[in-house]
Design a protein around this motif. Structure first.
Motif, PDB file in Angstrom:
ATOM      1  N   ILE A 213      79.785 -43.144  66.379  1.00  0.00           N
ATOM      2  CA  ILE A 213      79.063 -41.877  66.252  1.00  0.00           C
ATOM      3  C   ILE A 213      79.833 -40.922  65.347  1.00  0.00           C
ATOM      4  CG2 ILE A 213      78.233 -39.855  67.510  1.00  0.00           C
ATOM      5  CD1 ILE A 213      77.644 -41.610  69.865  1.00  0.00           C
ATOM      6  N   ALA A 214      81.151 -40.912  65.482  1.00  0.00           N
ATOM      7  CA  ALA A 214      81.965 -40.041  64.637  1.00  0.00           C
ATOM      8  C   ALA A 214      81.820 -40.420  63.170  1.00  0.00           C
ATOM      9  CB  ALA A 214      83.432 -40.136  65.069  1.00  0.00           C
ATOM     10  N   ALA A 215      81.824 -41.721  62.884  1.00  0.00           N
ATOM     11  CA  ALA A 215      81.660 -42.178  61.501  1.00  0.00           C
ATOM     12  C   ALA A 215      80.280 -41.798  60.959  1.00  0.00           C
ATOM     13  CB  ALA A 215      81.869 -43.692  61.425  1.00  0.00           C
ATOM     14  N   GLU A 216      79.243 -41.933  61.802  1.00  0.00           N
ATOM     15  CA  GLU A 216      77.894 -41.552  61.394  1.00  0.00           C
ATOM     16  C   GLU A 216      77.826 -40.058  61.095  1.00  0.00           C
ATOM     17  OE1 GLU A 216      73.278 -41.723  63.085  1.00  0.00           O
ATOM     18  OE2 GLU A 216      74.877 -42.784  64.165  1.00  0.00           O
ATOM     19  N   ALA A 217      78.514 -39.261  61.916  1.00  0.00           N
ATOM     20  CA  ALA A 217      78.520 -37.811  61.704  1.00  0.00           C
ATOM     21  C   ALA A 217      79.220 -37.458  60.396  1.00  0.00           C
ATOM     22  CB  ALA A 217      79.209 -37.113  62.880  1.00  0.00           C
ATOM     23  N   GLN A 218      80.322 -38.140  60.097  1.00  0.00           N
ATOM     24  CA  GLN A 218      81.018 -37.882  58.844  1.00  0.00           C
ATOM     25  C   GLN A 218      80.131 -38.206  57.648  1.00  0.00           C
ATOM     26  OE1 GLN A 218      84.844 -39.793  58.612  1.00  0.00           O
ATOM     27  NE2 GLN A 218      85.614 -38.825  60.477  1.00  0.00           N
ATOM     28  N   PRO A 238      89.346 -27.289  55.575  1.00  0.00           N
ATOM     29  CA  PRO A 238      89.253 -28.591  56.250  1.00  0.00           C
ATOM     30  C   PRO A 238      89.002 -28.483  57.758  1.00  0.00           C
ATOM     31  CG  PRO A 238      91.517 -28.114  55.582  1.00  0.00           C
ATOM     32  CD  PRO A 238      90.643 -27.107  54.913  1.00  0.00           C
ATOM     33  N   GLY A 239      89.548 -27.440  58.379  1.00  0.00           N
ATOM     34  CA  GLY A 239      89.331 -27.267  59.820  1.00  0.00           C
ATOM     35  C   GLY A 239      87.892 -26.949  60.136  1.00  0.00           C
ATOM     36  N   ASP A 240      87.273 -26.107  59.323  1.00  0.00           N
ATOM     37  CA  ASP A 240      85.861 -25.781  59.536  1.00  0.00           C
ATOM     38  C   ASP A 240      84.991 -27.020  59.347  1.00  0.00           C
ATOM     39  OD1 ASP A 240      86.484 -23.179  60.080  1.00  0.00           O
ATOM     40  OD2 ASP A 240      85.850 -22.389  58.143  1.00  0.00           O
ATOM     41  N   ALA A 241      85.377 -27.883  58.407  1.00  0.00           N
ATOM     42  CA  ALA A 241      84.623 -29.121  58.198  1.00  0.00           C
ATOM     43  C   ALA A 241      84.680 -30.005  59.434  1.00  0.00           C
ATOM     44  CB  ALA A 241      85.179 -29.869  56.983  1.00  0.00           C
ATOM     45  N   ILE A 242      85.867 -30.152  60.007  1.00  0.00           N
ATOM     46  CA  ILE A 242      86.012 -30.963  61.224  1.00  0.00           C
ATOM     47  C   ILE A 242      85.237 -30.348  62.380  1.00  0.00           C
ATOM     48  CG2 ILE A 242      87.662 -31.607  63.024  1.00  0.00           C
ATOM     49  CD1 ILE A 242      89.621 -32.377  60.991  1.00  0.00           C
ATOM     50  N   MET A 243      85.280 -29.026  62.487  1.00  0.00           N
ATOM     51  CA  MET A 243      84.563 -28.356  63.575  1.00  0.00           C
ATOM     52  C   MET A 243      83.060 -28.570  63.446  1.00  0.00           C
ATOM     53  SD  MET A 243      84.904 -24.461  65.023  1.00  0.00           S
ATOM     54  CE  MET A 243      84.425 -23.629  63.498  1.00  0.00           C
ATOM     55  N   ARG A 247      81.503 -30.677  66.441  1.00  0.00           N
ATOM     56  CA  ARG A 247      80.795 -29.855  67.424  1.00  0.00           C
ATOM     57  C   ARG A 247      79.298 -29.742  67.172  1.00  0.00           C
ATOM     58  NH1 ARG A 247      84.098 -24.362  68.612  1.00  0.00           N
ATOM     59  NH2 ARG A 247      82.049 -23.881  69.491  1.00  0.00           N
ATOM     60  N   ASP A 248      78.867 -29.954  65.930  1.00  0.00           N
ATOM     61  CA  ASP A 248      77.451 -29.771  65.609  1.00  0.00           C
ATOM     62  C   ASP A 248      76.765 -31.094  65.247  1.00  0.00           C
ATOM     63  OD1 ASP A 248      77.914 -27.098  66.014  1.00  0.00           O
ATOM     64  OD2 ASP A 248      78.132 -26.624  63.896  1.00  0.00           O
ATOM     65  N   ILE A 249      77.158 -31.670  64.115  1.00  0.00           N
ATOM     66  CA  ILE A 249      76.476 -32.863  63.620  1.00  0.00           C
ATOM     67  C   ILE A 249      76.602 -34.025  64.596  1.00  0.00           C
ATOM     68  CG2 ILE A 249      76.375 -34.547  61.749  1.00  0.00           C
ATOM     69  CD1 ILE A 249      77.473 -32.380  59.891  1.00  0.00           C
ATOM     70  N   GLU A 250      77.812 -34.289  65.036  1.00  0.00           N
ATOM     71  CA  GLU A 250      78.042 -35.427  65.927  1.00  0.00           C
ATOM     72  C   GLU A 250      77.327 -35.260  67.257  1.00  0.00           C
ATOM     73  OE1 GLU A 250      81.761 -37.156  68.420  1.00  0.00           O
ATOM     74  OE2 GLU A 250      82.170 -36.572  66.351  1.00  0.00           O
ATOM     75  N   TYR A 251      77.309 -34.041  67.775  1.00  0.00           N
ATOM     76  CA  TYR A 251      76.664 -33.820  69.063  1.00  0.00           C
ATOM     77  C   TYR A 251      75.160 -34.070  68.980  1.00  0.00           C
ATOM     78  CZ  TYR A 251      75.602 -31.686  73.566  1.00  0.00           C
ATOM     79  OH  TYR A 251      75.155 -31.463  74.844  1.00  0.00           O
ATOM     80  N   GLU A 252      74.542 -33.692  67.862  1.00  0.00           N
ATOM     81  CA  GLU A 252      73.113 -33.952  67.687  1.00  0.00           C
ATOM     82  C   GLU A 252      72.837 -35.456  67.665  1.00  0.00           C
ATOM     83  OE1 GLU A 252      70.479 -31.852  67.659  1.00  0.00           O
ATOM     84  OE2 GLU A 252      71.957 -30.373  68.268  1.00  0.00           O
ATOM     85  N   ILE A 253      73.684 -36.194  66.994  1.00  0.00           N
ATOM     86  CA  ILE A 253      73.525 -37.654  66.940  1.00  0.00           C
ATOM     87  C   ILE A 253      73.692 -38.246  68.335  1.00  0.00           C
ATOM     88  CG2 ILE A 253      74.555 -39.793  66.061  1.00  0.00           C
ATOM     89  CD1 ILE A 253      75.353 -38.180  63.545  1.00  0.00           C
ATOM     90  N   SER A 305      86.396 -38.785  69.746  1.00  0.00           N
ATOM     91  CA  SER A 305      85.870 -38.606  68.396  1.00  0.00           C
ATOM     92  C   SER A 305      86.699 -37.593  67.615  1.00  0.00           C
ATOM     93  CB  SER A 305      84.403 -38.166  68.449  1.00  0.00           C
ATOM     94  OG  SER A 305      84.288 -36.891  69.045  1.00  0.00           O
ATOM     95  N   PHE A 306      87.234 -36.582  68.277  1.00  0.00           N
ATOM     96  CA  PHE A 306      88.064 -35.597  67.589  1.00  0.00           C
ATOM     97  C   PHE A 306      89.302 -36.276  67.010  1.00  0.00           C
ATOM     98  CE2 PHE A 306      91.031 -31.776  67.896  1.00  0.00           C
ATOM     99  CZ  PHE A 306      90.561 -31.222  66.718  1.00  0.00           C
ATOM    100  N   GLU A 307      89.888 -37.192  67.764  1.00  0.00           N
ATOM    101  CA  GLU A 307      91.028 -37.958  67.264  1.00  0.00           C
ATOM    102  C   GLU A 307      90.624 -38.777  66.043  1.00  0.00           C
ATOM    103  OE1 GLU A 307      92.666 -40.303  70.413  1.00  0.00           O
ATOM    104  OE2 GLU A 307      92.751 -38.603  71.800  1.00  0.00           O
ATOM    105  N   PHE A 308      89.414 -39.331  66.062  1.00  0.00           N
ATOM    106  CA  PHE A 308      88.922 -40.121  64.938  1.00  0.00           C
ATOM    107  C   PHE A 308      88.825 -39.252  63.684  1.00  0.00           C
ATOM    108  CE2 PHE A 308      85.536 -41.724  62.236  1.00  0.00           C
ATOM    109  CZ  PHE A 308      85.830 -43.086  62.150  1.00  0.00           C
ATOM    110  N   HIS A 309      88.323 -38.028  63.827  1.00  0.00           N
ATOM    111  CA  HIS A 309      88.198 -37.134  62.676  1.00  0.00           C
ATOM    112  C   HIS A 309      89.567 -36.724  62.136  1.00  0.00           C
ATOM    113  CE1 HIS A 309      83.977 -37.109  63.351  1.00  0.00           C
ATOM    114  NE2 HIS A 309      84.029 -36.380  64.445  1.00  0.00           N
ATOM    115  N   LEU A 310      90.526 -36.500  63.034  1.00  0.00           N
ATOM    116  CA  LEU A 310      91.869 -36.160  62.574  1.00  0.00           C
ATOM    117  C   LEU A 310      92.502 -37.327  61.831  1.00  0.00           C
ATOM    118  CD1 LEU A 310      93.604 -34.079  65.408  1.00  0.00           C
ATOM    119  CD2 LEU A 310      92.905 -33.329  63.152  1.00  0.00           C
ATOM    120  N   ALA A 311      92.289 -38.550  62.343  1.00  0.00           N
ATOM    121  CA  ALA A 311      92.821 -39.732  61.659  1.00  0.00           C
ATOM    122  C   ALA A 311      92.230 -39.840  60.252  1.00  0.00           C
ATOM    123  CB  ALA A 311      92.516 -40.996  62.468  1.00  0.00           C
TER     124      ALA A 311
END
Length: 444
Positions: A213-218, A238-243, A247-253, A305-311
């Motif tokens: 899901i995190a990859a799909e959101a990215q 970059p922080g706003d992009a992760i947020m 918090r928005d795109i991934e949650y909708e998915i 998923s947050f860890e995935f985005h940081l990675a």
């Protein structure tokens, strides 16, 4: 938290008041909106109404009634506060020579005292006066369950500050587009009609893994912004992009996948009995288990998923790191550059390595880091906007640097801008890595 004990839910009262209202106003409270309640005498009591809302017609119109002071505009606004049961002779005052906002005064002091950062003020304009009150107001602490329900129901985004809403949205949670819900309803009806419900449930029973899901959101973020990667040295924020992604795109998915699975499970339980009442009563333990599982999975998904985005942001920035390295009984999220460098830290400069931990929400969980002593600098990344000033002071005393999205660092709704141990993601990558530890980056 505002109180030692959990706040009593006011959700049913909100639905009742919303049904009597023609419009609603929601605002994320800033420090100026609440600091007067915790430091009496410092500011005049009351909160601020943004110009866009003042000019929208939601509140009574202002007028300059004092001929000696034509720059002062005023309007009375009798208000009802259901949490205290009070009717207040409130008023709005706008100093046209000082700024665009309007001050709303004469409000219950206790409701604004001890609030967590980024708490919410919800107001409604009544169709018919309630004991002379034309508007009602509710204050909701950001750490409460009501705040989570409200944000989900109104589909509040991570960059929300204030807005006007249709009261009908409280009566029916519109988490999904109507056509998507209608499609699922048709699919379930069809599966039941042809005797294929078990097969349909099986097809939607697996929720995608957090990394999927995190990859799909990215990818959705890349497609919508035209951004090719999460390289922190190419992104302005970059922080706003992760947020936004987490918090928005991934949650909708995630909600789309979750509804298909959980709705199918509930339908399967209810159709096993001859009537709805029997199905609910006899199946209640199983229904309860379904919703408990859904709640637990949501929380687990968010952290992983947050860890995935940081990675991803570390990889795209060509920063050397090791994930989930085992260090004795400890397993930090990220060690930069690696476990070997960190364990040799006693004979090398303290600055050669660092630990970066990831927590979507902090609450008291940041204290786990105080039990994980490493011979290096420790940083904690989060997208949480509800961290108290006291917690930030305690983190600073423990030598923990907090890394937050750029908009949260500058926000008037958080305490981040006043604490030197809090930095934006951009500051972290530019200063702590780019300038202080450039050797952590892999050369082109």
């Amino acid at each position: 938290m505002k109180h030692d004990e959990p706040e009593e839910s006011i959700w049913s009262k909100l639905e009742e008041l919303a049904a009597q209202s023609s419009a609603m106003f929601l605002k994320k409270l800033s420090r100026n909106d609440t600091s007067w309640a915790d430091d009496s005498g410092k500011h005049q009591a009351g909160f601020y109404i943004p110009r866009e809302v003042r000019e929208s017609g939601f509140f009574p119109p202002l007028s300059a009634t004092n001929l000696d002071k034509p720059h002062i505009y005023f309007s009375p606004c009798i208000s009802f506060w259901p949490q205290t049961g009070e009717i207040k002779t409130s008023g709005m005052r706008h100093y046209s020579n000082k700024g665009p906002e309007t001050h709303f005064t004469v409000v219950p002091h206790d409701l604004f005292a001890g609030l967590s950062p980024a708490s919410l003020l919800l107001a409604g304009r009544l169709r018919e006066p309630l004991q002379d009150a034309s508007h009602w107001f509710v204050v909701i602490d950001s750490t409460s369950e009501d705040a989570e329900i409200l944000e989900t129901t109104l589909n509040i985004s991570s960059d929300f500050h204030f807005g006007l809403f249709d009261p009908a949205m409280l009566a029916t949670a519109r988490d999904l587009a109507a056509d998507e819900a209608a499609l699922l309803i048709d699919q379930l009806h069809h599966a039941i009609r042809i005797g294929n419900l078990d097969e349909f449930i099986q097809s939607v029973s697996r929720l995608p893994a957090p990394a999927e899901i995190a990859a799909e959101a990215q990818q959705a973020y890349f497609a919508s912004t035209g951004t090719p990667s999460l390289d922190p040295y190419r992104l302005a924020a970059p922080g706003d992009a992760i947020m936004r992604i987490s918090r928005d795109i991934e949650y909708e998915i995630f909600k789309r996948h979750e509804l298909r699975r959980r709705a199918s499970e509930v339908v399967n339980l209810l159709i096993r009995e001859p009537d709805m009442i029997t199905a609910v009563v006899r199946g209640f333990p199983l229904l309860d288990a379904v919703f408990l599982s859904a709640s637990q999975q949501r929380k687990t998904r968010a952290g992983r998923s947050f860890e995935f985005h940081l990675a991803t942001i570390l990889k795209d920035g060509r920063i050397r790191f090791q994930e989930q390295a085992v260090l004795g009984g400890r397993r930090p999220d990220f060690v930069l550059p690696d476990k070997r460098t960190l364990t040799l830290g006693e004979s090398r400069p303290f600055i050669e390595s660092l630990v970066l931990s990831a927590k979507t929400t902090l609450r008291e969980r940041w204290k786990q880091l105080t039990h994980e002593r490493f011979n290096c600098a420790i940083f904690l990344a989060t997208v949480d906007d509800r961290v108290s000033s006291q917690s930030l002071d305690e983190m600073q005393a423990e030598g923990i640097g907090l890394v937050v999205p750029e908009s949260l660092k500058a926000s008037k709704e958080t305490f981040y801008s006043t604490h030197s141990n809090v930095m934006s993601f951009r500051q972290f990558f530019e200063d702590e890595i780019g300038r202080t530890r450039p050797f952590l980056r892999v050369a082109h």
